[in-house]
Design a protein around this motif. Sequence first.
Motif, mmCIF file in Angstrom:
data_model
loop_
_atom_site.group_PDB
_atom_site.id
_atom_site.type_symbol
_atom_site.label_atom_id
_atom_site.label_comp_id
_atom_site.label_asym_id
_atom_site.label_seq_id
_atom_site.Cartn_x
_atom_site.Cartn_y
_atom_site.Cartn_z
ATOM 1 N N LEU A 191 -2.566 -42.652 -21.465
ATOM 2 C CA LEU A 191 -2.151 -43.373 -22.417
ATOM 3 C C LEU A 191 -2.209 -43.208 -23.858
ATOM 4 O O LEU A 191 -1.568 -43.181 -24.898
ATOM 5 C CB LEU A 191 -2.696 -44.863 -22.523
ATOM 6 N N GLY A 192 -3.487 -42.603 -24.272
ATOM 7 C CA GLY A 192 -3.777 -41.955 -25.586
ATOM 8 C C GLY A 192 -2.738 -40.745 -25.865
ATOM 9 O O GLY A 192 -2.335 -40.714 -26.985
ATOM 10 N N ARG A 193 -2.687 -39.995 -24.836
ATOM 11 C CA ARG A 193 -1.886 -38.682 -25.288
ATOM 12 C C ARG A 193 -0.246 -39.210 -25.264
ATOM 13 O O ARG A 193 0.505 -38.539 -26.302
ATOM 14 C CB ARG A 193 -1.923 -37.592 -24.294
ATOM 15 N N ILE A 194 0.158 -40.096 -24.944
ATOM 16 C CA ILE A 194 1.339 -40.734 -24.506
ATOM 17 C C ILE A 194 1.640 -41.369 -26.095
ATOM 18 O O ILE A 194 2.598 -40.955 -26.781
ATOM 19 C CB ILE A 194 1.550 -41.758 -23.692
ATOM 20 N N ALA A 195 0.723 -42.041 -26.597
ATOM 21 C CA ALA A 195 0.664 -42.687 -27.894
ATOM 22 C C ALA A 195 0.706 -41.359 -29.224
ATOM 23 O O ALA A 195 1.812 -41.605 -29.952
ATOM 24 C CB ALA A 195 -0.610 -43.445 -28.122
ATOM 25 N N GLU A 196 0.242 -40.169 -28.799
ATOM 26 C CA GLU A 196 0.362 -38.951 -29.568
ATOM 27 C C GLU A 196 2.035 -38.580 -29.629
ATOM 28 O O GLU A 196 2.365 -38.380 -30.890
ATOM 29 C CB GLU A 196 -0.578 -38.024 -29.299
ATOM 30 N N ALA A 197 2.252 -38.668 -28.559
ATOM 31 C CA ALA A 197 3.477 -37.792 -28.201
ATOM 32 C C ALA A 197 4.911 -38.849 -28.974
ATOM 33 O O ALA A 197 5.453 -38.318 -29.621
ATOM 34 C CB ALA A 197 3.910 -37.646 -26.781
ATOM 35 N N VAL A 198 4.662 -40.273 -28.485
ATOM 36 C CA VAL A 198 5.669 -40.956 -29.143
ATOM 37 C C VAL A 198 5.646 -41.087 -30.688
ATOM 38 O O VAL A 198 6.421 -41.413 -31.297
ATOM 39 C CB VAL A 198 5.539 -42.219 -28.400
ATOM 40 N N SER A 199 4.401 -40.821 -31.248
ATOM 41 C CA SER A 199 4.323 -41.057 -32.691
ATOM 42 C C SER A 199 4.891 -39.819 -33.438
ATOM 43 O O SER A 199 5.076 -39.742 -34.573
ATOM 44 C CB SER A 199 2.756 -41.236 -33.010
ATOM 45 N N GLY A 200 5.160 -38.819 -32.751
ATOM 46 C CA GLY A 200 5.680 -37.573 -33.344
ATOM 47 C C GLY A 200 4.814 -36.582 -33.774
ATOM 48 O O GLY A 200 5.027 -35.369 -34.240
ATOM 49 N N PRO A 204 8.972 -33.434 -31.676
ATOM 50 C CA PRO A 204 10.085 -34.246 -31.082
ATOM 51 C C PRO A 204 9.860 -34.278 -29.503
ATOM 52 O O PRO A 204 9.731 -33.462 -28.892
ATOM 53 C CB PRO A 204 11.403 -33.695 -31.582
ATOM 54 N N ILE A 205 10.352 -35.438 -28.950
ATOM 55 C CA ILE A 205 10.463 -35.760 -27.664
ATOM 56 C C ILE A 205 11.831 -36.336 -27.406
ATOM 57 O O ILE A 205 12.342 -36.750 -28.059
ATOM 58 C CB ILE A 205 9.388 -36.570 -27.067
ATOM 59 N N PRO A 206 12.328 -36.055 -26.222
ATOM 60 C CA PRO A 206 13.567 -36.773 -25.600
ATOM 61 C C PRO A 206 13.608 -38.028 -25.745
ATOM 62 O O PRO A 206 13.084 -39.090 -24.825
ATOM 63 C CB PRO A 206 13.853 -35.979 -24.150
ATOM 64 N N GLU A 207 14.039 -38.806 -26.551
ATOM 65 C CA GLU A 207 13.835 -40.373 -26.848
ATOM 66 C C GLU A 207 14.672 -41.101 -25.681
ATOM 67 O O GLU A 207 14.158 -42.191 -25.128
ATOM 68 C CB GLU A 207 14.366 -40.772 -28.268
ATOM 69 N N GLY A 208 15.725 -40.609 -25.221
ATOM 70 C CA GLY A 208 16.409 -41.425 -24.326
ATOM 71 C C GLY A 208 15.870 -41.486 -22.937
ATOM 72 O O GLY A 208 15.838 -42.588 -22.617
ATOM 73 N N LEU A 209 14.957 -40.410 -22.612
ATOM 74 C CA LEU A 209 14.325 -40.354 -21.500
ATOM 75 C C LEU A 209 13.069 -41.229 -21.406
ATOM 76 O O LEU A 209 12.840 -41.961 -20.993
ATOM 77 C CB LEU A 209 13.887 -38.794 -21.035
ATOM 78 N N MET A 210 12.596 -41.268 -22.691
ATOM 79 C CA MET A 210 11.230 -41.817 -22.947
ATOM 80 C C MET A 210 11.635 -43.379 -23.228
ATOM 81 O O MET A 210 10.705 -44.300 -22.261
ATOM 82 C CB MET A 210 10.653 -41.469 -24.345
ATOM 83 N N PHE A 211 12.664 -44.042 -23.711
ATOM 84 C CA PHE A 211 12.904 -45.231 -23.667
ATOM 85 C C PHE A 211 13.399 -45.808 -22.201
ATOM 86 O O PHE A 211 13.159 -46.989 -22.063
ATOM 87 C CB PHE A 211 13.775 -45.602 -24.930
ATOM 88 N N PHE A 266 -0.066 -51.785 -26.184
ATOM 89 C CA PHE A 266 -0.874 -51.559 -27.325
ATOM 90 C C PHE A 266 -1.274 -50.370 -27.584
ATOM 91 O O PHE A 266 -1.410 -49.916 -28.699
ATOM 92 C CB PHE A 266 -2.102 -52.707 -27.290
ATOM 93 N N VAL A 267 -1.923 -49.585 -26.505
ATOM 94 C CA VAL A 267 -2.261 -48.192 -26.683
ATOM 95 C C VAL A 267 -1.257 -47.199 -26.466
ATOM 96 O O VAL A 267 -0.839 -46.393 -27.320
ATOM 97 C CB VAL A 267 -3.577 -47.841 -25.674
ATOM 98 N N GLY A 268 -0.500 -47.070 -25.495
ATOM 99 C CA GLY A 268 0.449 -46.134 -24.860
ATOM 100 C C GLY A 268 1.487 -46.132 -25.718
ATOM 101 O O GLY A 268 2.077 -45.050 -26.442
ATOM 102 N N PHE A 269 2.168 -47.429 -25.966
ATOM 103 C CA PHE A 269 3.464 -47.428 -26.678
ATOM 104 C C PHE A 269 3.190 -48.318 -27.923
ATOM 105 O O PHE A 269 4.361 -48.717 -28.670
ATOM 106 C CB PHE A 269 4.612 -48.387 -25.811
ATOM 107 N N GLY A 270 1.907 -48.290 -28.471
ATOM 108 C CA GLY A 270 1.852 -48.879 -29.672
ATOM 109 C C GLY A 270 2.512 -48.296 -30.882
ATOM 110 O O GLY A 270 3.190 -49.224 -31.680
ATOM 111 N N PRO A 271 2.555 -47.004 -31.011
ATOM 112 C CA PRO A 271 3.348 -46.396 -32.078
ATOM 113 C C PRO A 271 5.073 -46.885 -32.134
ATOM 114 O O PRO A 271 5.541 -46.677 -33.164
ATOM 115 C CB PRO A 271 3.111 -44.889 -31.898
ATOM 116 N N ILE A 272 5.470 -47.315 -30.927
ATOM 117 C CA ILE A 272 6.784 -47.511 -30.962
ATOM 118 C C ILE A 272 7.173 -49.204 -30.621
ATOM 119 O O ILE A 272 8.091 -49.466 -30.282
ATOM 120 C CB ILE A 272 7.659 -46.945 -30.042
ATOM 121 N N GLN A 273 6.090 -49.967 -31.453
ATOM 122 C CA GLN A 273 6.005 -51.463 -31.075
ATOM 123 C C GLN A 273 7.401 -51.928 -31.692
ATOM 124 O O GLN A 273 7.823 -52.961 -30.934
ATOM 125 C CB GLN A 273 4.993 -52.235 -31.868
#
Length: 487
Positions: A191-200, A204-211, A266-273
């Motif tokens: 979850l911590g590293r997912i938060a780093e990845a989604v925060s950019g 960049p990451i493939p947003e469509g796949l992520m969402f 809150f942790v993993g997807f917090g940066p894209i709330q």
Amino acid sequence: MKVPFVIDAPLGMIEPLLIVSIVGILLLLVDLVLPHGKKHLSAYLALGGVLYAMIRSAAQWGMSQTGYSGMAVLDNLSTLFNLLFLGSTGIVILLSMPFLRRDNVEHSEYYSLLLFATVGMMVLASSLDLITLFLGIEVLSISLYILAGYRRDSDASNEAAMKYFLLGAFASSILLYGIALVYGATGTTNLGRIAEAVSGAAGPIPEGLMFAGVALILVGLAFKVAAAPFHMWTPDVYEGAPTPITAFLSAGPKAAAFAAILRVFFVGFGPIQSEWDSILSVIAALTMTIGNIAAIAQTNVKRMLAYSSIAHSGYVLIGVVAGGATGGTAAVFYLIAYVAMNLGAFAVIVLLEHKGQRGEELKDYGGLGFRYPLIGALLSLFMISLSGIPPTVGFTGKLYLFGAAVQSGHILLAVIGVLNSAISIFYYLRLMVLMYMREAQETLPAIRVPVTLALVLLITAAATLWPGLFPGTWLDAAREGVKALFS
């Protein structure tokens, strides 16, 4: 120079979980040597294990440790939820003892399955990785599938187990597919590293796949908390399962699923709330509204409380949508409150069933308040709290939830929550009207309350009334627990 291999498996941080697991295994072994007339002793072994695990868990308050390659965590939030899970399991064991004895279905595997379900809940509360989270959900779910169909001679119980298993398997598959998509987008399940990845931060990451992954994970977890439109299993399973298991389903597993939601979002997807809170707002509004409106039409009390449980999931989601320390604290506080008052309501149903009274239909409650004044008063207390009327803990919890929504700018969602609370008053107070303003359809015999049920009613009544008047201790504990999500 060769680096020595170090096993990152600190057993101390999962001591309560190990205690419950060992006692669960011991129960299966003890069942082989206990004569049929002594099967009730397994309940005391299970209860002793739960109480000892609670003591060891309480001793971990204030500790913070990460282990198992960053897949599990010990912090105040996991400790608080562990105490909640263990407390609710202990209460369900007390509820089950007279219920199983009456039906002559006392077997050690019943209590063992309860403990294994509790292990799954504890794994969920400590998960810092999507793989660990999925493992906890499966350990919990498989135990619940079996418990829902525990009464093999009951068609309703078998039907409940089959529906729960089939729909639960689909939900688990969807959740696992979402985890796979998130891993494909971020390259990690932590979850911590997912938060780093989604925060950019890592590029960049493939947003469509992520969402798409976020959406599927949301669907899988929404099923576990019975959020609309993934709530269809709830009334049938609640009605068909043995009543103590229905009480268990409405308490610990629901709180465990919300513990997972808090960790993941809150942790993993917090940066894209900002990307998911609008979707959760719609789900929260739908869940509250569908649950409350459907509850009005019910004549079966277990189905009514099932739709009520759906509505309360919507209330807790308000805290998740509000986000931040304030929203998280309100959500955790309300979860604790809901577990207390809902277990109390089901304890009354178990008591009536235990004494041969038909306690599942609304009409069965006619005149109950006059024939059994204390039981009527306790059930009224739980109904008042569930509807959110002061000075109960239900009112205090909703006050914090709606306040958190207003502070975070979700005023419309708070208004919808208040309106739904007003709607819920109708079907909760309808039970009180029947108890005190209708004649009993038949003569009600005297009831002698078993010691275990009396203890449950005393604990749940105190937990419903006292924190409503003095919420400081529970609120401080919830606040300290939620701090761990932002440290």
